[in-house]
Design a protein around this motif. Structure first.
Motif, PDB file in Angstrom:
ATOM      1  N   SER A 164       0.693  -1.274  -0.252  1.00  0.00           N
ATOM      2  CA  SER A 164       0.249   0.007   0.041  1.00  0.00           C
ATOM      3  C   SER A 164       0.687   1.355   0.007  1.00  0.00           C
ATOM      4  N   HIS A 165       1.930   1.158   0.564  1.00  0.00           N
ATOM      5  CA  HIS A 165       2.953   2.289   0.576  1.00  0.00           C
ATOM      6  C   HIS A 165       3.595   2.585  -0.702  1.00  0.00           C
ATOM      7  N   LEU A 166       3.537   1.831  -1.887  1.00  0.00           N
ATOM      8  CA  LEU A 166       4.206   2.188  -3.126  1.00  0.00           C
ATOM      9  C   LEU A 166       2.942   2.475  -3.881  1.00  0.00           C
ATOM     10  N   SER A 167       3.912   3.165  -5.167  1.00  0.00           N
ATOM     11  CA  SER A 167       2.872   3.233  -6.196  1.00  0.00           C
ATOM     12  C   SER A 167       3.371   2.937  -7.578  1.00  0.00           C
ATOM     13  N   ILE A 168       2.902   2.769  -8.626  1.00  0.00           N
ATOM     14  CA  ILE A 168       3.455   2.634  -9.960  1.00  0.00           C
ATOM     15  C   ILE A 168       3.985   3.869 -10.812  1.00  0.00           C
ATOM     16  N   ILE A 169       4.928   3.486 -11.501  1.00  0.00           N
ATOM     17  CA  ILE A 169       5.166   4.714 -12.521  1.00  0.00           C
ATOM     18  C   ILE A 169       5.656   3.886 -13.772  1.00  0.00           C
ATOM     19  N   VAL A 170       4.760   3.837 -14.948  1.00  0.00           N
ATOM     20  CA  VAL A 170       5.026   3.385 -16.003  1.00  0.00           C
ATOM     21  C   VAL A 170       5.941   3.790 -17.045  1.00  0.00           C
ATOM     22  N   ASP A 171       6.897   3.123 -17.657  1.00  0.00           N
ATOM     23  CA  ASP A 171       7.902   3.444 -18.510  1.00  0.00           C
ATOM     24  C   ASP A 171       7.212   3.823 -19.817  1.00  0.00           C
ATOM     25  N   GLU A 172       7.056   5.084 -20.415  1.00  0.00           N
ATOM     26  CA  GLU A 172       6.380   5.121 -21.584  1.00  0.00           C
ATOM     27  C   GLU A 172       7.058   4.591 -22.936  1.00  0.00           C
ATOM     28  N   ARG A 173       8.077   4.140 -22.635  1.00  0.00           N
ATOM     29  CA  ARG A 173       9.141   3.729 -23.837  1.00  0.00           C
ATOM     30  C   ARG A 173       8.332   2.231 -24.045  1.00  0.00           C
ATOM     31  N   GLU A 174       7.856   1.671 -22.642  1.00  0.00           N
ATOM     32  CA  GLU A 174       7.185   0.347 -22.788  1.00  0.00           C
ATOM     33  C   GLU A 174       5.725   0.316 -22.959  1.00  0.00           C
ATOM     34  N   GLY A 175       5.045   1.131 -22.339  1.00  0.00           N
ATOM     35  CA  GLY A 175       3.406   1.060 -22.336  1.00  0.00           C
ATOM     36  C   GLY A 175       3.007   2.733 -21.877  1.00  0.00           C
ATOM     37  N   VAL A 176       1.627   2.782 -22.006  1.00  0.00           N
ATOM     38  CA  VAL A 176       1.010   4.054 -21.552  1.00  0.00           C
ATOM     39  C   VAL A 176      -0.273   3.535 -21.122  1.00  0.00           C
ATOM     40  N   ASN A 177      -0.907   4.783 -20.338  1.00  0.00           N
ATOM     41  CA  ASN A 177      -2.317   4.574 -20.031  1.00  0.00           C
ATOM     42  C   ASN A 177      -2.606   3.338 -19.095  1.00  0.00           C
ATOM     43  N   PRO A 178      -1.806   3.333 -17.899  1.00  0.00           N
ATOM     44  CA  PRO A 178      -1.946   2.481 -16.770  1.00  0.00           C
ATOM     45  C   PRO A 178      -3.352   2.256 -16.198  1.00  0.00           C
ATOM     46  N   ILE A 179      -3.914   1.014 -16.081  1.00  0.00           N
ATOM     47  CA  ILE A 179      -5.306   0.835 -15.336  1.00  0.00           C
ATOM     48  C   ILE A 179      -5.313  -0.363 -14.681  1.00  0.00           C
ATOM     49  N   TRP A 180      -6.163  -0.212 -13.537  1.00  0.00           N
ATOM     50  CA  TRP A 180      -6.341  -1.499 -12.834  1.00  0.00           C
ATOM     51  C   TRP A 180      -7.688  -2.067 -13.014  1.00  0.00           C
ATOM     52  N   LEU A 181      -7.452  -3.461 -13.317  1.00  0.00           N
ATOM     53  CA  LEU A 181      -8.687  -4.157 -13.691  1.00  0.00           C
ATOM     54  C   LEU A 181      -8.952  -5.471 -13.000  1.00  0.00           C
ATOM     55  N   ARG A 182     -10.083  -5.981 -12.908  1.00  0.00           N
ATOM     56  CA  ARG A 182     -10.337  -7.322 -12.286  1.00  0.00           C
ATOM     57  C   ARG A 182     -10.160  -8.198 -13.636  1.00  0.00           C
ATOM     58  N   LEU A 183      -9.922  -9.366 -13.406  1.00  0.00           N
ATOM     59  CA  LEU A 183      -9.344 -10.119 -14.543  1.00  0.00           C
ATOM     60  C   LEU A 183     -10.535 -10.376 -15.674  1.00  0.00           C
ATOM     61  N   GLU A 184     -11.883 -10.492 -15.227  1.00  0.00           N
ATOM     62  CA  GLU A 184     -12.850 -10.623 -15.687  1.00  0.00           C
ATOM     63  C   GLU A 184     -13.390  -9.576 -16.592  1.00  0.00           C
ATOM     64  N   ASP A 185     -12.984  -8.300 -15.827  1.00  0.00           N
ATOM     65  CA  ASP A 185     -13.236  -7.331 -16.667  1.00  0.00           C
ATOM     66  C   ASP A 185     -12.059  -6.910 -17.780  1.00  0.00           C
TER      67      ASP A 185
END
Length: 211
Positions: A164-185
């Motif tokens: 809970s104390h960490l956050s994500i920072i997506v490298d835009e050279r690899e990907g963009v628009n991070p999103i959290w989803l349930r697997l079924e969604d």
């Protein structure tokens, strides 16, 4: 090289310890890579054509050819969950395009868990200890194209929870628009071939391990 359902090598790959790249259209060596509309592409100096893939023989990654000439790579991927039971996805900027999870090719001499840990750090900016990772399954996935030319990959799937104390920072050279989803969604979204395959076959196992 052979055109068709999957790429097969019709020549003896070089063994000089160097990286070699070949055009998927004409077979000539050394197509140049560059960004086109924020997506990686390869332009051949010989035929002038452009492709989002090239045949890349790289001694730095784990690859082999089977008895039929099929060109294989090995990949490790990580399903990172949050406290709400959702998983991290992002849109790839390299072939294959679509939503995926942090993943990458296994380096020569590298343990699969080490690859998953490294890719999570490089692509999402999250560094976790080895004890945080749980292995789900290892499986060959046919029809899984990568930008380096392989159409078959042996995947090693891991899970981990984001503290809970960490956050994500997506490298835009690899990907963009991070999103959290349930697997079924996630299955309702445009996923890469391998990501959809893995969720469709191993959804329950992934959810149980992190649950």
């Amino acid at each position: 090289m052979k055109k068709g359902l999957r790429l097969k090598l019709t020549f003896t790959p070089p063994s000089d310890g160097r990286v070699h790249s070949y055009c998927l259209y004409c077979g000539q060596e050394s197509p140049r890579s560059g960004l086109r509309e924020k997506r990686l592409a390869y332009e051949c100096k010989a035929c002038g054509r452009r492709h989002t893939r090239a045949l890349i023989i790289d001694p730095g990654v784990r690859w082999w050819c089977d008895e039929t000439g099929e060109y294989w790579h090995e990949t490790a991927g990580i399903f990172l969950s949050n406290n709400q039971g959702e998983f991290l996805f992002f849109e790839r900027t390299r072939h294959p395009f679509g939503l995926t999870v942090p993943a990458g090719h296994v380096d020569t001499g590298e343990l699969e868990m080490t690859t998953a840990r490294r890719e999570l750090g490089e692509e999402a900016g999250v560094l976790l200890p080895n004890s945080a990772f749980r292995h789900v399954v290892s499986e060959a996935i046919y029809g899984d194209e990568c930008r380096r030319g392989a159409d078959v990959h042996r995947w090693h799937i891991f899970t981990a929870k984001l503290p809970s104390h960490l956050s994500i920072i997506v490298d835009e050279r690899e990907g963009v628009n991070p999103i959290w989803l349930r697997l079924e969604d996630a299955l309702e979204r445009k996923l890469t071939f391998a990501t959809r395959y893995i969720i469709s076959r191993h959804c329950e196992a992934i959810a149980q391990i992190v649950g």
